[in-house]
Design a protein around this motif. Structure first.
Motif, short mmCIF file in Angstrom:
data_model
loop_
_atom_site.label_atom_id
_atom_site.label_comp_id
_atom_site.label_asym_id
_atom_site.label_seq_id
_atom_site.Cartn_x
_atom_site.Cartn_y
_atom_site.Cartn_z
N ASN A 46 0.84 -1.19 0.00
CA ASN A 46 0.00 0.00 0.00
C ASN A 46 0.89 1.25 0.00
OD1 ASN A 46 -1.69 2.18 0.78
ND2 ASN A 46 -3.08 0.78 1.81
N PRO A 47 0.71 2.15 -0.95
CA PRO A 47 1.59 3.33 -1.02
C PRO A 47 1.26 4.42 0.01
CG PRO A 47 -0.06 3.46 -2.74
CD PRO A 47 -0.24 2.12 -2.05
N TYR A 48 0.15 4.28 0.72
CA TYR A 48 -0.27 5.31 1.67
C TYR A 48 0.26 5.01 3.06
CZ TYR A 48 -3.32 6.24 -2.23
OH TYR A 48 -3.81 6.49 -3.49
N ARG A 49 0.53 6.05 3.84
CA ARG A 49 1.13 5.89 5.17
C ARG A 49 0.10 5.79 6.29
NH1 ARG A 49 5.72 6.29 8.17
NH2 ARG A 49 5.77 7.79 9.87
N PHE A 50 -1.06 6.41 6.13
CA PHE A 50 -2.06 6.47 7.20
C PHE A 50 -3.45 6.18 6.67
CE2 PHE A 50 1.25 9.50 8.46
CZ PHE A 50 1.59 8.96 9.69
N GLY A 51 -4.36 6.03 7.61
CA GLY A 51 -5.76 5.89 7.27
C GLY A 51 -6.63 6.44 8.38
N PHE A 52 -7.79 6.91 8.01
CA PHE A 52 -8.86 7.24 8.95
C PHE A 52 -10.04 6.35 8.60
CE2 PHE A 52 -7.62 12.05 8.88
CZ PHE A 52 -6.60 11.83 9.80
N THR A 53 -10.72 5.86 9.60
CA THR A 53 -12.01 5.23 9.39
C THR A 53 -12.98 5.79 10.41
OG1 THR A 53 -11.66 3.34 10.87
CG2 THR A 53 -11.00 3.07 8.56
N MET A 54 -14.23 5.83 10.02
CA MET A 54 -15.29 6.24 10.93
C MET A 54 -16.58 5.63 10.42
SD MET A 54 -15.44 10.24 9.74
CE MET A 54 -13.68 10.36 9.43
N ARG A 55 -17.56 5.58 11.30
CA ARG A 55 -18.85 4.99 10.96
C ARG A 55 -19.97 6.00 11.17
NH1 ARG A 55 -19.55 -0.79 10.96
NH2 ARG A 55 -17.51 -1.77 10.85
N PHE A 56 -21.01 5.81 10.37
CA PHE A 56 -22.21 6.63 10.48
C PHE A 56 -23.41 5.70 10.50
CE2 PHE A 56 -18.97 9.14 8.46
CZ PHE A 56 -19.01 10.32 9.17
N ALA A 57 -24.36 5.99 11.38
CA ALA A 57 -25.53 5.14 11.53
C ALA A 57 -26.51 5.27 10.36
CB ALA A 57 -26.24 5.44 12.84
N THR A 58 -26.54 6.45 9.75
CA THR A 58 -27.51 6.69 8.67
C THR A 58 -26.88 7.51 7.55
OG1 THR A 58 -28.31 8.80 9.56
CG2 THR A 58 -29.39 6.78 10.38
N GLN A 59 -27.52 7.48 6.40
CA GLN A 59 -27.08 8.33 5.29
C GLN A 59 -27.19 9.80 5.67
OE1 GLN A 59 -25.87 7.18 2.13
NE2 GLN A 59 -25.27 9.33 1.97
N ALA A 60 -28.22 10.14 6.44
CA ALA A 60 -28.38 11.54 6.88
C ALA A 60 -27.21 11.98 7.75
CB ALA A 60 -29.70 11.71 7.63
N ASP A 61 -26.74 11.11 8.63
CA ASP A 61 -25.56 11.43 9.46
C ASP A 61 -24.33 11.65 8.60
OD1 ASP A 61 -27.06 11.20 11.79
OD2 ASP A 61 -26.26 9.22 12.32
N TYR A 62 -24.15 10.78 7.61
CA TYR A 62 -23.00 10.90 6.71
C TYR A 62 -23.08 12.19 5.89
CZ TYR A 62 -19.76 9.85 2.93
OH TYR A 62 -18.74 9.92 2.00
N ASP A 63 -24.25 12.49 5.37
CA ASP A 63 -24.44 13.71 4.59
C ASP A 63 -24.19 14.95 5.46
OD1 ASP A 63 -25.08 12.11 2.42
OD2 ASP A 63 -27.25 12.41 2.63
N ALA A 64 -24.69 14.92 6.70
CA ALA A 64 -24.49 16.05 7.61
C ALA A 64 -23.01 16.24 7.93
CB ALA A 64 -25.29 15.84 8.89
N TYR A 65 -22.27 15.15 8.09
CA TYR A 65 -20.82 15.22 8.32
C TYR A 65 -20.13 15.90 7.13
CZ TYR A 65 -16.00 13.52 8.16
OH TYR A 65 -14.64 13.43 8.03
N ASN A 66 -20.45 15.47 5.94
CA ASN A 66 -19.81 16.03 4.75
C ASN A 66 -20.10 17.51 4.57
OD1 ASN A 66 -18.20 14.03 3.38
ND2 ASN A 66 -20.10 12.89 3.12
N ALA A 67 -21.26 17.96 5.04
CA ALA A 67 -21.64 19.37 4.90
C ALA A 67 -21.32 20.20 6.14
CB ALA A 67 -23.14 19.46 4.62
N HIS A 68 -20.82 19.56 7.19
CA HIS A 68 -20.57 20.27 8.46
C HIS A 68 -19.46 21.31 8.28
CE1 HIS A 68 -19.55 21.00 12.65
NE2 HIS A 68 -20.74 20.49 12.95
#
Length: 108
Positions: free
Chosen positions: A51-73
């Motif tokens: 893998n050429p990348y050094r780091f990663g972030f992962t996170m979870r969202f319970a709903t599409q609305a939560d994910y959309d709100a995160y992206n627009a926050h």
């Protein structure tokens, strides 16, 4: 619907193990975990030579609305605009849900 798993593998422009690298990762954790709806946030260090990348972030969202709100926050948008774009050398983003057993998943 299963959790949405948002993950990104990336490398920074900073020297490995530098204070700038450490600060970026700490700031990302502090800023992104404070956004409502973000769950199970992880900072990962890549260990595979494949893998050429050094780091990663992962996170979870319970709903599409939560994910959309995160992206627009505003805090997410500010982090991307002020830090990510200037300090990340390369990245690969993946947004997915776990497949169910009848779809070829593990049956959960």
């Amino acid at each position: 619907m299963p959790d949405i798993i948002h993950s990104v593998a990336f490398s920074l422009i900073h020297a490995p193990d530098s204070e700038a690298e450490r600060t970026f990762l700490l700031d990302a954790r502090r800023i992104l975990t404070a956004i409502p709806g973000v769950r199970a946030f992880q900072v990962l260090r890549q260990i595979s030579a494949k893998n050429p990348y050094r780091f990663g972030f992962t996170m979870r969202f319970a709903t599409q609305a939560d994910y959309d709100a995160y992206n627009a926050h505003p805090d997410h948008l500010a982090f991307v605009g002020e830090r990510w774009r200037g300090e990340v050398a390369a990245f690969l983003e993946n947004d997915a849900i776990e497949m169910q057993h009848d779809e070829g998943g593990d049956g959960t």
